[in-house]
Structures are given as C-alpha cells and as structure tokens.
Enzyme design. Structure first.
Site, PDB file in Angstrom:
ATOM      1  CG  ASP A 132      -0.432 -10.100  14.058  1.00 51.64           C
ATOM      2  OD1 ASP A 132       0.276  -8.974  13.868  1.00 51.64           O
ATOM      3  OD2 ASP A 132      -1.128 -10.435  13.271  1.00 51.64           O
ATOM      4  CG  HIS A 161      -2.048  -8.927   9.673  1.00 56.80           C
ATOM      5  ND1 HIS A 161      -1.301  -9.262  10.836  1.00 56.80           N
ATOM      6  CD2 HIS A 161      -1.417  -8.791   8.794  1.00 56.80           C
ATOM      7  CE1 HIS A 161      -0.072  -8.566  10.549  1.00 56.80           C
ATOM      8  NE2 HIS A 161      -0.032  -8.109   9.241  1.00 56.80           N
ATOM      9  N   GLY A 197       0.379 -12.087   1.828  1.00 48.56           N
ATOM     10  CA  GLY A 197       0.173 -10.957   1.323  1.00 48.56           C
ATOM     11  C   GLY A 197      -0.911 -10.089   1.954  1.00 48.56           C
ATOM     12  CG  ASN A 198      -0.785  -7.854   5.042  1.00 48.84           C
ATOM     13  OD1 ASN A 198      -1.309  -8.576   5.693  1.00 48.84           O
ATOM     14  ND2 ASN A 198       0.269  -7.445   5.302  1.00 48.84           N
ATOM     15  NE  ARG A 219      -3.586   2.168   2.508  1.00 49.39           N
ATOM     16  CZ  ARG A 219      -4.307   2.546   3.616  1.00 49.39           C
ATOM     17  NH1 ARG A 219      -4.057   2.170   4.803  1.00 49.39           N
ATOM     18  NH2 ARG A 219      -5.144   3.665   3.530  1.00 49.39           N
TER      19      ARG A 219
END
Length: 442
Positions: free
Chosen positions: A253, A281, A224-225, A186
């Site tokens: 986390d 997440h 991958g986010n 991002r």
C-alpha cells in the site's frame, strides 16, 4: 493475495524416494516428508548407510563405521545427517552466521517470486547465508519439491539449506524470520466474518508453533489476509515472543501510494518520502499525504489539487490491485513479493535520516491515541537491527484523525470477531454492511 491449500491424503512421490543431497546445516530437523538440500549426492559403497554426529559448531561430518559400512542412527535420513563447515572454506569463512527463514504458502505465486530474491542475497546482504524452511500442505507437497528443485538449479551460493514440510512445529524450528504468506483466499459469496474465522484458525495454529519451537526473538511478517487481524491472532497465540516482533504487511500500500504521488507530481518515485499508511489493510486504510514529502517539500505544497489528494489519491491506492487484475488477468504476486523484500530491508537496514516506513505493528504504548491491543499500520524507523521505533514527530489534523478513527473502529470490530482465537471469550461479529476488502483480494 495468498492461499493455503486444503489437506488431502498423503502420497509418496518418486522424487522423495530417490533424491539424496548433502546436509549443509549444523542442526537436524526433518520434515514429515522430505529434507531437500543443495549439494550433489555423496558417493557410497553398495549397501552402505550414512550417519553422523551433529555438532553445535558446524564441524566436518563424523561418520560411525563398522566393517567398512557406515551405521545409521535412527534420527538420520541418508546423507541429510552430514554437516558442512562454512568456516573451512576461504570463500565463506568471512560470512555471517547462517539464519533460518520460514515461509508459509511456499508453493504459491507470491513465494515463487520471493524465494529467489531471498536466496540471491538481495534481502539480507551478500555475506549472509540462509536456510529456507518452506511450509506447505499435503496437497502442495509435490509443488514444494518443484520449488526446491528450482532453487537447487539456480546455484545460489548463499542458500545453504532448503527444508520442506507440512507441519509448522517442524518447519518453524529455530527460525529467526517467519514470513506467513499462506492463507485461504476469499471466494465469491464468502462473508468477511467467515474469512476471518477460517484464516484466523491458520494463524492461531502457526502462532502456537512459533511460540513452541522458533527462536525466542523471531521476527514475524504476516501477509495472508486479513493481515492485521491475522497478525493479532498470531501474536496472541505466541506469548513467549515479544508482541513488538509481529508485523502485518502494508508496504505494498505504501509503495502504491508513493507511485501515485510521483505520477501526479511528475517526478520519479524515489523523490517521495515519509509516506505513511495508517490502519487496516482494507478500504479503510489511510494513505497519509499530510506528512508525505516530495523532494523534501510537503506534498500539499507540491500538489495543489487538494480535492484529488483527499478523494482521488486514496481511491487510486485502494483500487490499484483490482485495476491490475482487469488489465492483466492475475493478482499482484510479483509486486507483493517486492513489498515483502522492502518491508524486511526496512528492518535490517538503518532508515535514512528524517524518513520512515509503514508497517502494521502492535499498538500498545503508541503516541497517537490509537486504541491499544490492535495491529495497526503506523510510521516506523529502524536502526537496522531488526527492531523499530514509532515515529513521534508526525502531524495529525482533523481530516486525518477522522480517517484513522474509521480504520481503528473496523479493526476493533474484527477483533471481536476472533475473540475465540485470541483467548478473549466468545466471538461476536458485527462488521456492518459495507465490504471493505481491497479490490483484487476477493
């Protein structure tokens, strides 16, 4: 945490033109660009061409010859058609059957740490040979060649094959594990909705490829986010693969939460157990101190500063990645790679009695009252067979339930944003004004 390169026109590398290595697998799947493997070139006579018959049981190579020359079948590429029998060598005949592991985003920093851990035997064990199937983009193909060269130079005995390519339908053929790291990061000014759509397209395509060519029981770990919703998109596009086989990585986390509790309690982190990360997440994630233990004792009995547990603890976990960037100037690629290793080992190693681990999994049939048809991080146990079961004996009080509900609502909103990618109609995106991306992932 991870990046998918944008495609550019294909070029031919001198390395691709000149490199020849012996094929070590019993089945042949060539990438669009290159098949890079791990033994020295086979000596040949001038003008000779090499072929073989590829058997299902990894027999020694069988070459077809005519007038002293070896004929080439049209599907073969040089010496890559030859096979290698692991059962023929005293050192290797006691090894397990070779497993195929796909890694996307394989030229990125996370993979740069991860691949060598996989190849060394640290993850699957000292008697488990592996084949690495590395997926990149047109833009990263030369970097993938460099990765393959480094793996070759490392002389890992268990690493029997390295394939690189840009087409998931080729790279994912017959894989038993798919580690999906590659995604667009991002950038400044990018809305979360835009990131969901762009990366969602990537994971929809990869889900379709896995559905078409991977092992029917492939285990898929999405890194991958935004990884929870990307995992949901992936599984929705792979109906032939059990939904239970898809995971979103929340292990980093969990590891960070264990570290923070250990620091606060003044103990080493291996004394912290039963740590759960609930939910997404993102900054709505819920590090669960209610059920966690230190030296077998409930955390709230060891750490009596309950205000810190309810406020400072969660914040310290969420902001850890951003703080690391401030200190070091780079993101947490190495610790992410370690957490991927931990996540896999939790599935292939029996969970210690009474303990559990966190992973983002499909919510259908969950015992916690969480909405179904999401990928949500929850506490799990494994017998070490690659499968898992949800832990039922956990306490959820009003404080914890309120936090879990907030993360649940966020994932439901994200799901609506990607309805066009999951086969559920027209997307409608209303994520609210609060940015919940974790610091360090923007």
């Amino acid at each position: 945490m991870a990046m998918a390169e944008l495609s550019t026109p294909k070029t031919t590398s001198p390395f691709l033109q000149s490199s020849s290595r012996l094929r070590l697998s019993s089945k042949l799947h060539l990438s669009n660009h290159f098949r890079h493997l791990l033994l020295p070139p086979l000596p040949t006579t001038p003008n000779s061409k090499i072929s073989c018959s590829v058997s299902q049981n990894s027999q020694a190579p069988v070459a077809a010859q005519e007038n002293g020359l070896v004929k080439t079948k049209k599907e073969c590429y040089g010496v890559f058609c030859l096979t290698y029998d692991l059962k023929a060598e005293e050192e290797t005949k006691s090894w397990k059957k070779l497993i195929n592991i796909a890694v996307s985003g394989a030229a990125g920093m996370i993979s740069n740490h991860l691949l060598f851990k996989l190849a060394s035997g640290e993850v699957f064990g000292p008697d488990q040979p592996i084949a690495l199937k590395l997926l990149g983009s047109e833009r990263s193909i030369q970097a993938l060649e460099g990765v393959a060269m480094e793996l070759e130079d490392s002389l890992f005995p268990l690493l029997r094959e390295v394939d690189i390519g840009t087409d998931p339908y080729e790279v994912f053929q017959e894989v038993e594990w798919a580690l999906l790291i590659g995604a667009k990061p991002r950038g400044p000014g990018m809305e979360r909705a835009a990131l969901l759509d762009i990366n969602g397209q990537i994971f929809a395509d990869q889900g379709k490829a896995l559905n078409a060519v991977a092992s029917p029981n492939v285990k898929v770990l999405v890194v991958g986010n935004p990884c929870n919703t990307n995992a949901l998109i992936c599984l929705k596009n792979a109906p032939n693969i059990p939904a239970k086989n898809f995971h979103a990585l929340t292990r980093l986390d969990e590891n960070r939460a264990k570290c923070q509790l250990a620091l606060k309690a003044g103990v080493f982190y291996d004394k912290v157990s039963n740590m759960t990360i609930w939910g997404n997440h993102s900054t709505t994630q819920v590090p669960d101190f209610l059920n966690a233990r230190i030296n077998g004792v409930p955390v709230k009995e060891v750490i009596t500063d309950h205000k810190w547990l309810e406020e400072g603890f969660t914040e310290s976990v969420q902001k850890r990645g951003g703080l690391l960037i401030q200190k070091w100037g780079r993101s947490s690629a190495a610790s992410t790679a370690v957490s991927i290793v931990d996540a896999i080992k939790s599935l292939v190693t029996p969970t210690p009695e009474g303990d559990w681990f966190s992973t983002g999994v499909y919510t259908n049939g969950n015992p916690y009252g969480i909405a179904e048809d999401l990928v949500f991080s929850m506490p799990c146990r494994s017998k070490g067979d690659g499968d898992y079961e949800l832990v039922k004996d956990v306490e959820i009080d009003d404080y914890l339930r309120k936090r879990i509900a907030k993360s649940e609502a966020e994932l439901l909103a994200e799901k609506k944003c990607v309805a066009h990618l999951t086969g559920e109609g027209i997307a409608f995106c209303d994520l609210g004004p609060v940015d919940t991306m974790l610091p360090g992932e923007v």
